[in-house]
Design an enzyme around this catalytic site. Structure first.
Site, PDB file in Angstrom:
ATOM      1  N   ARG A 129     111.013  44.148  12.374  1.00  0.00           N
ATOM      2  CA  ARG A 129     110.028  42.762  11.587  1.00  0.00           C
ATOM      3  C   ARG A 129     108.726  43.558  11.436  1.00  0.00           C
ATOM      4  NH1 ARG A 129     113.403  38.768  14.393  1.00  0.00           N
ATOM      5  NH2 ARG A 129     114.977  38.669  14.216  1.00  0.00           N
ATOM      6  N   LYS A 151     102.520  49.093  -1.439  1.00  0.00           N
ATOM      7  CA  LYS A 151     104.168  48.748  -2.492  1.00  0.00           C
ATOM      8  C   LYS A 151     104.585  50.045  -2.146  1.00  0.00           C
ATOM      9  CE  LYS A 151     104.231  47.267  -7.043  1.00  0.00           C
ATOM     10  NZ  LYS A 151     104.347  47.560  -8.770  1.00  0.00           N
ATOM     11  N   GLU A 193      98.689  60.081 -13.091  1.00  0.00           N
ATOM     12  CA  GLU A 193      98.082  58.412 -12.108  1.00  0.00           C
ATOM     13  C   GLU A 193      96.926  59.049 -12.987  1.00  0.00           C
ATOM     14  OE1 GLU A 193     100.612  56.631 -11.625  1.00  0.00           O
ATOM     15  OE2 GLU A 193     102.207  57.859 -10.526  1.00  0.00           O
ATOM     16  N   LYS A 235      92.469  50.442  -8.746  1.00  0.00           N
ATOM     17  CA  LYS A 235      93.044  50.111  -8.245  1.00  0.00           C
ATOM     18  C   LYS A 235      93.415  48.840  -7.112  1.00  0.00           C
ATOM     19  CE  LYS A 235      98.025  50.765  -6.183  1.00  0.00           C
ATOM     20  NZ  LYS A 235      99.624  51.844  -6.179  1.00  0.00           N
ATOM     21  N   GLU A 245     102.089  41.501  -7.895  1.00  0.00           N
ATOM     22  CA  GLU A 245     102.351  41.770  -8.880  1.00  0.00           C
ATOM     23  C   GLU A 245     103.286  40.813  -9.839  1.00  0.00           C
ATOM     24  OE1 GLU A 245     103.381  45.689  -9.471  1.00  0.00           O
ATOM     25  OE2 GLU A 245     105.057  44.861 -11.441  1.00  0.00           O
ATOM     26  N   ARG A 249      99.322  43.046 -11.922  1.00  0.00           N
ATOM     27  CA  ARG A 249      99.475  44.472 -11.382  1.00  0.00           C
ATOM     28  C   ARG A 249      99.944  45.122 -12.380  1.00  0.00           C
ATOM     29  NH1 ARG A 249     100.513  45.920  -4.965  1.00  0.00           N
ATOM     30  NH2 ARG A 249     100.671  47.829  -4.887  1.00  0.00           N
ATOM     31  N   ASN A 253     101.601  50.412 -14.326  1.00  0.00           N
ATOM     32  CA  ASN A 253     102.717  50.731 -14.512  1.00  0.00           C
ATOM     33  C   ASN A 253     102.626  50.904 -16.083  1.00  0.00           C
ATOM     34  OD1 ASN A 253     104.254  50.541 -12.293  1.00  0.00           O
ATOM     35  ND2 ASN A 253     104.970  48.699 -12.216  1.00  0.00           N
ATOM     36  N   HIS A 256     105.480  53.340 -17.456  1.00  0.00           N
ATOM     37  CA  HIS A 256     106.409  53.766 -15.932  1.00  0.00           C
ATOM     38  C   HIS A 256     107.738  53.439 -16.415  1.00  0.00           C
ATOM     39  CE1 HIS A 256     102.732  54.699 -13.851  1.00  0.00           C
ATOM     40  NE2 HIS A 256     103.555  54.805 -12.370  1.00  0.00           N
ATOM     41  N   HIS A 260     110.503  55.556 -15.218  1.00  0.00           N
ATOM     42  CA  HIS A 260     111.545  55.519 -14.700  1.00  0.00           C
ATOM     43  C   HIS A 260     112.732  56.164 -15.269  1.00  0.00           C
ATOM     44  CE1 HIS A 260     109.159  52.863 -12.053  1.00  0.00           C
ATOM     45  NE2 HIS A 260     109.025  53.847 -11.445  1.00  0.00           N
ATOM     46  N   HIS A 273     107.212  62.470 -10.395  1.00  0.00           N
ATOM     47  CA  HIS A 273     107.738  61.388 -10.822  1.00  0.00           C
ATOM     48  C   HIS A 273     106.408  61.554 -12.351  1.00  0.00           C
ATOM     49  CE1 HIS A 273     106.705  56.936 -11.106  1.00  0.00           C
ATOM     50  NE2 HIS A 273     105.142  56.852 -10.446  1.00  0.00           N
TER      51      HIS A 273
HETATM   52  P1  NAD Z   1     106.235  64.159  -3.020  1.00  0.00           P
HETATM   53  O1  NAD Z   1     105.656  63.444  -1.731  1.00  0.00           O
HETATM   54  O2  NAD Z   1     107.694  64.039  -3.208  1.00  0.00           O
HETATM   55  O3  NAD Z   1     105.288  65.175  -2.889  1.00  0.00           O
HETATM   56  C1  NAD Z   1     105.121  66.222  -3.857  1.00  0.00           C
HETATM   57  C2  NAD Z   1     105.618  67.463  -3.415  1.00  0.00           C
HETATM   58  O4  NAD Z   1     104.595  68.388  -2.729  1.00  0.00           O
HETATM   59  C3  NAD Z   1     106.295  67.624  -2.120  1.00  0.00           C
HETATM   60  O5  NAD Z   1     107.655  68.424  -2.290  1.00  0.00           O
HETATM   61  C4  NAD Z   1     105.439  67.633  -0.480  1.00  0.00           C
HETATM   62  O6  NAD Z   1     105.898  67.736   0.342  1.00  0.00           O
HETATM   63  C5  NAD Z   1     104.600  68.359  -1.486  1.00  0.00           C
HETATM   64  N1  NAD Z   1     103.431  68.058  -0.728  1.00  0.00           N
HETATM   65  C6  NAD Z   1     102.501  66.988  -0.399  1.00  0.00           C
HETATM   66  N2  NAD Z   1     101.606  66.794  -0.250  1.00  0.00           N
HETATM   67  C7  NAD Z   1     101.140  68.321  -0.032  1.00  0.00           C
HETATM   68  C8  NAD Z   1      99.939  69.595   0.205  1.00  0.00           C
HETATM   69  N3  NAD Z   1      99.175  69.152   0.190  1.00  0.00           N
HETATM   70  N4  NAD Z   1      99.683  70.592  -0.015  1.00  0.00           N
HETATM   71  C9  NAD Z   1     101.617  71.155  -0.646  1.00  0.00           C
HETATM   72  N5  NAD Z   1     102.946  70.553  -0.395  1.00  0.00           N
HETATM   73  C10 NAD Z   1     102.332  69.396  -0.380  1.00  0.00           C
HETATM   74  O7  NAD Z   1     105.452  63.754  -4.463  1.00  0.00           O
HETATM   75  P2  NAD Z   1     103.968  62.555  -4.700  1.00  0.00           P
HETATM   76  O8  NAD Z   1     104.080  62.224  -6.369  1.00  0.00           O
HETATM   77  O9  NAD Z   1     103.108  62.638  -4.477  1.00  0.00           O
HETATM   78  O10 NAD Z   1     104.433  60.750  -4.811  1.00  0.00           O
HETATM   79  C11 NAD Z   1     106.433  60.689  -5.985  1.00  0.00           C
HETATM   80  C12 NAD Z   1     106.231  59.677  -5.013  1.00  0.00           C
HETATM   81  O11 NAD Z   1     105.385  58.874  -5.175  1.00  0.00           O
HETATM   82  C13 NAD Z   1     107.583  58.832  -6.240  1.00  0.00           C
HETATM   83  O12 NAD Z   1     108.652  58.564  -5.087  1.00  0.00           O
HETATM   84  C14 NAD Z   1     106.987  57.623  -6.861  1.00  0.00           C
HETATM   85  O13 NAD Z   1     107.941  56.582  -6.982  1.00  0.00           O
HETATM   86  C15 NAD Z   1     106.467  57.003  -5.814  1.00  0.00           C
HETATM   87  N6  NAD Z   1     104.794  55.842  -6.095  1.00  0.00           N
HETATM   88  C16 NAD Z   1     104.587  54.895  -5.384  1.00  0.00           C
HETATM   89  C17 NAD Z   1     103.750  53.924  -5.777  1.00  0.00           C
HETATM   90  C18 NAD Z   1     103.339  52.899  -4.790  1.00  0.00           C
HETATM   91  O14 NAD Z   1     102.311  52.119  -5.114  1.00  0.00           O
HETATM   92  N7  NAD Z   1     103.975  52.815  -3.803  1.00  0.00           N
HETATM   93  C19 NAD Z   1     103.377  54.636  -7.069  1.00  0.00           C
HETATM   94  C20 NAD Z   1     103.745  55.599  -7.803  1.00  0.00           C
HETATM   95  C21 NAD Z   1     104.176  56.462  -7.479  1.00  0.00           C
HETATM   96  N1  GLY Z   2     101.469  52.246  -8.804  1.00  0.00           N
HETATM   97  C1  GLY Z   2     102.040  50.898  -9.213  1.00  0.00           C
HETATM   98  C2  GLY Z   2     101.408  49.851  -8.706  1.00  0.00           C
HETATM   99  O1  GLY Z   2     101.186  50.063  -7.263  1.00  0.00           O
HETATM  100  O2  GLY Z   2     101.566  48.688  -8.478  1.00  0.00           O
END
Ligand code: NAD
Ligand code: GLY
Length: 369
Positions: A129, A151, A193, A235, A245, A249, A253, A256, A260, A273
């Site tokens: 939890r 998030k 972003e 942010k 949100e 917030r 997006n 997005h 998406h 993404h």
């Molecule tokens: P990812 O986590 O897939 O990383 C991208 C690639 O880069 C992967 O292959 C990873 O292994 C590699 N990598 C990471 N760091 C590295 C480094 N320093 N050197 C070499 N390779 C490296 O993708 P991302 O773009 O970081 O994240 C996308 C995800 O984030 C999506 O699932 C999206 O939905 C999510 N997201 C979440 C929020 C939130 O608020 N929580 C906001 C935006 C996006």
């Molecule tokens: N990436 C959108 C949010 O954090 O709200």
């Protein structure tokens, strides 16, 4: 090994959420410095969750930095990719936690991009939890967006990030040196972003990105440092006012809703993404123009910047019906009505619905085929 790019002390941006407040540290060489983790809660054990790409690069350094704070530091390497951001992979984290006899004080460290961060955060929110967790983002996208704000989620075959929780980390450590090993396509995805924060909140930052886009693409350390810091400040401002949100917030997006739909329509992992968000912002800008918020010159300016960041500006030919069907599954939808983030004037965003006919016009203009 992280590559030191600057020797200045870390910058600090605070997320102000009362008892859930926490700092974001931004700088070079932070990952292997025990001082970066001084705010980590006391516990006997830690679990670093990473993936098969990032762990070989950075897990050893992080482990060494944590050695003086925890009696045991375990490492879990998840398979790499958006396609693994699901229940099955999440369960590997629970397997590791239970297998190591982890207790309620065990601290999880998310070492990787947004995929690792979102999954580790959700595991932390639900194991016993709730256990503490720390974000150590290693992609630009994760440093400017996903690691900040709490998030957490996994994907469902029927919709992106549909299963998750709001759950804040205790600390975010952005080591800018890690950005030097990112593949170019991933760097561009992160720039989407960064660019987002301009039209929705800060046109002076948008001007700065335009001036510095080549330096950002070339990974100039000072340019990256400023982009990460300013993005985190914006942010933090938004999340500090609307953590869950209920209103404001949602502006984060921008791009997005269309993005998406591209991601799930093509199959997770086909477009990154950030690529889908970049192209989604082009579509959302056209919609904003049709709704009277911005003019054609603004749309052209944003489109050009997205292109210069190395991102796609033409959407895949999924067909308008499919786009609309996918967009109805978006979390912002209300009673089946799609809600879009639009620019109501440069530097300001709002959430609104739009007639399907208008959205179809935008899709016809912005998609291939
Ligand atoms: P990812 O986590 O897939 O990383 C991208 C690639 O880069 C992967 O292959 C990873 O292994 C590699 N990598 C990471 N760091 C590295 C480094 N320093 N050197 C070499 N390779 C490296 O993708 P991302 O773009 O970081 O994240 C996308 C995800 O984030 C999506 O699932 C999206 O939905 C999510 N997201 C979440 C929020 C939130 O608020 N929580 C906001 C935006 C996006
Ligand atoms: N990436 C959108 C949010 O954090 O709200």
């Amino acid at each position: 090994m992280p590559l030191p790019v600057l020797s200045a002390p870390p910058e600090r941006v605070d997320i102000q959420l009362g008892e859930r407040s926490y700092p974001i540290l931004i700088g070079a060489g932070l990952l292997d410095d025990p001082a970066s983790f001084a705010a980590t809660p006391a516990a006997a054990s830690a679990l670093i969750v990473s993936n098969t790409t990032v762990a070989p690069l950075y897990a050893k350094a992080l482990r060494a930095a944590l050695a003086s704070r925890f009696r045991t530091v375990h490492l879990l390497e998840l398979p790499d990719g958006e396609v693994y951001k699901n229940l099955e992979t999440l369960n590997l984290i629970f397997d590791a936690l239970l297998g190591h006899g982890s207790d309620r004080k065990t601290v999880l460290f998310a070492l990787g991009g947004g995929v690792v961060g979102d999954m580790t955060g959700f595991a932390a929110a639900s194991y016993m939890r709730g256990v503490p967790f720390v974000q150590v983002p290693t992609t630009l996208l994760a440093q400017v967006d996903s690691s900040v704000g709490g998030k957490t989620a996994i994907n469902h075959p029927l919709g992106k990030n549909m299963i998750g929780a709001f759950y804040q980390p205790q600390l975010v450590v952005c080591d800018l040196g890690t950005l030097q090993t990112l593949p170019p396509r991933e760097l561009s995805a992160g720039l989407a972003e960064v660019i987002k924060y301009g039209p929705i909140h800060d046109m002076a930052f948008f001007d700065w990105i335009e001036t510095n886009i080549d330096a950002l693409v070339a990974r100039d350390p000072a340019a990256l440092a400023y982009a990460v810091k300013r993005s985190c400040e914006i942010k933090a401002l938004v999340v500090g006012q609307d953590e869950r949100e209920t209103g404001l917030r949602a502006i984060l997006n921008f791009g997005h809703t269309f993005g998406h739909a591209i991601e799930s329509g093509l199959g997770y992992g086909e477009w990154l993404h950030g690529e889908a968000v970049g192209c989604g912002m082009v579509m959302a800008a056209h919609l904003s123009q049709r709704l009277g918020g911005v003019d054609a010159a603004f749309v052209a300016r944003l489109t050009r910047l997205i292109e210069r960041a190395g991102l796609p500006i033409v959407g895949p030919a999924l067909g308008a019906d499919r786009y609309l069907e996918l967009m109805r599954v978006d979390k912002k939808s209300e009673a089946g009505e799609i809600r879009f983030v639009v620019i109501d004037k440069p530097g300001s965003a709002a959430v609104t619905s739009a007639p399907d006919a208008l959205v179809r016009e935008v899709l016809a203009q912005c998609c291939a085929g």
